[in-house]
Design a protein around this motif. Structure first.
Motif, short mmCIF file in Angstrom:
data_model
loop_
_atom_site.label_atom_id
_atom_site.label_comp_id
_atom_site.label_asym_id
_atom_site.label_seq_id
_atom_site.Cartn_x
_atom_site.Cartn_y
_atom_site.Cartn_z
N GLU A 213 10.63 -6.19 -5.02
CA GLU A 213 9.21 -6.18 -5.34
C GLU A 213 8.96 -5.48 -6.68
OE1 GLU A 213 4.90 -4.67 -3.53
OE2 GLU A 213 6.70 -4.67 -2.28
N VAL B 287 8.70 -13.35 -4.08
CA VAL B 287 8.56 -11.92 -3.81
C VAL B 287 7.09 -11.51 -3.86
CG1 VAL B 287 9.08 -9.61 -4.68
CG2 VAL B 287 10.87 -11.35 -4.62
N LEU B 288 6.36 -12.03 -4.84
CA LEU B 288 4.94 -11.71 -4.93
C LEU B 288 4.19 -12.23 -3.71
CD1 LEU B 288 4.22 -12.50 -8.70
CD2 LEU B 288 4.57 -10.27 -7.64
N ARG C 258 5.45 -12.66 -0.69
CA ARG C 258 5.82 -11.84 0.47
C ARG C 258 5.10 -10.49 0.45
NH1 ARG C 258 12.11 -11.39 1.39
NH2 ARG C 258 11.27 -10.10 3.07
N SER C 259 4.85 -9.98 -0.76
CA SER C 259 4.16 -8.70 -0.86
C SER C 259 2.64 -8.86 -0.86
CB SER C 259 4.59 -7.98 -2.13
OG SER C 259 4.22 -8.72 -3.29
N ASP D 152 0.68 -10.22 -3.01
CA ASP D 152 0.08 -9.88 -4.29
C ASP D 152 -1.12 -10.81 -4.55
OD1 ASP D 152 -0.18 -10.26 -7.39
OD2 ASP D 152 0.94 -8.40 -7.13
#
Length: 456
Positions: free
Chosen positions: A191, A402-403, A405-406, A408
């Protein structure tokens, strides 16, 4: 040499001043910090190598749009166009305006900077809005800054700080600054790496200039790869040395807090008088970049309106100034909304995430057109194909995943605009009459052709 300068000039922008502190806020070791800048340079190189094939194969004005339309169909091209209108160009405009108002103007204006506070307004927001309105007004009346002059404006403060950075390295070595008290280097979390990559990607924006120069270079099979490799590697080396210099001046924690690295480095290296001088140069470079973004984004709205893909008034020119005034002020209004609703880092992430989406689609268009148009003459074929475009796409998709999953919000907002545009096209646009061949051949938009990079 001229082609190398063109590619390098399109990439050289103010991102190198505003991105390093954001990257340092995510990475706690100078080694990983520098590796991230090298990764950004490789990504830019792989992307440029891929789209150079498009530019040499079908030299056209209009940026990504003509190639996306041929590769994916009008729906994807429509979606990318609206993502540029809603995220990339107004997001870049808002990011640079907020950055200038937050970091440089307090140094230049002194006590005058706080005047909006006397009216109950945030100085950062008030001055950012004033920059957007002022430069939009200049474009309204047709005041255009030449591309060569913009390269000079940006290049002077970069070279001044580069020379100072080399001087610091010669006198101090790498014992001070960020290197003085660091332990062993370790890999950052996914992340943190993704969030660090976004501002780096923003700083390198402009690698897609290959689309615009491919048909203008003599003997593109030989000279185009030289220009791309030379220009991109030159900017990568310049950024790398400048970042090494920043690390020699600031510990990592301090670099993460300076807000804008160029002004902070000038203050540390040259004192108060030098800070004002270098900051003035940076402000001129920032305003020039913002002016170019205002011009470019409005011409994309104008071109899309001429295709019937934006509201009709955006496709009209002012009777006297011959500028797309409606498109200009629509862009300004949306940029002002972004300034009022998002922070500086959110604006940069929002813009960069949208760039990753559109850049990946453009790079992968090379592979699609290899299958759809195998017999088309290609004066230049992408070096390292298919590895280089695949590596570019995979790295972008990893960051986007990744963004996602986080959770964002910058990614979801950009993706939402894109998916919404696809839905609108599917429901309301696809049965319209096709674009005339004369419109497909060129998208030379009004008084000026569309430029390639929101950052420069």
């Amino acid at each position: 040499m001229a082609a190398v300068s063109l590619v390098a000039g399109s990439m050289l922008g103010i991102g190198i001043f505003i991105a390093p502190p954001v990257v340092a806020g995510q990475l706690d070791h100078p080694g990983t910090f520098l590796l991230m800048w090298l990764a950004g340079g490789l990504s830019a190189l792989f992307g440029a190598l891929a789209v150079a094939e498009l530019g040499a194969m079908m030299p056209r004005a209009g940026g990504d749009y003509p190639y996306l339309r041929i590769a994916y169909g009008p729906g994807i091209a429509f979606g990318v166009g609206w993502l540029q209108l809603l995220a990339i160009f107004p997001g870049s405009l808002a990011t640079m305006a907020v950055g200038t108002s937050s970091f440089q103007l307090p140094v230049i204006l002194g006590r005058w900077y706080t005047l909006p506070a006397d009216l109950g307004l945030s100085p950062e927001i008030a001055w950012a809005l004033a920059i957007i309105v002022g430069l939009t007004a200049l474009n309204h009346v047709g005041v255009v800054l030449s591309g060569r002059f913009q390269v000079v404006l940006t290049g002077i403060p970069v070279l001044v700080l580069l020379a100072a950075s080399v001087g610091v390295l010669v006198s101090r070595g790498v014992e001070g600054g960020a290197w003085g008290s660091q332990g062993p280097m370790h890999a950052p979390g996914l992340e943190a790496a993704a969030l660090a990559f976004l501002p780096v990607y923003f700083a390198y924006s402009g690698w897609n200039a290959a689309i615009f120069v491919g048909g203008e270079i003599r003997n593109p099979a030989r000279n185009l790869p030289r220009a791309l490799v030379g220009g991109t590697l030159g900017v990568t080396l310049l950024y790398f040395v400048l970042c090494v210099g920043f690390l020699a001046v600031f510990p990592m924690a301090d670099l993460a807090r300076v807000g804008e690295a160029g002004t902070a480095a000038a203050r540390t290296l040259f004192g108060a008088l030098g800070e004002v001088g270098v900051t003035t140069l940076i402000v001129l470079a920032m305003l020039g970049s913002i002016n170019g973004t205002v011009l470019t984004g409005s011409r994309i709205a104008y071109a899309m309106a001429r295709h019937g893909h934006c509201i009709k008034p955006a496709g009209t020119l002012h009777a006297r100034f011959r500028t797309p005034v409606v498109a200009l002020w629509i862009q300004a209004a949306w940029s002002m909304v972004l300034v009022l609703t998002q922070s500086f880092e959110q604006l940069m992430n929002y813009t960069s995430a949208a760039m990753l989406i559109t850049g990946t689609l453009t790079v992968m268009a090379v592979m699609i057109l290899r299958r759809k148009m195998p017999d088309t003459t290609r004066p230049y074929r992408a070096w390292g194909y298919p590895v280089t475009p695949i590596l570019y796409a995979v790295s972008s998709l990893v960051v986007l995943t990744v963004l996602a999953r986080s959770l964002d919000p910058s990614l979801f907002l950009g993706a939402g605009w894109f998916l919404g545009a696809l839905l609108v096209h599917h429901l309301f646009m696809r049965k319209r009459a096709p674009v005339p061949d004369s419109m497909k051949a060129t998208v030379q938009t009004g008084p000026v052709a569309m430029a390639s990079s929101p950052d420069t």
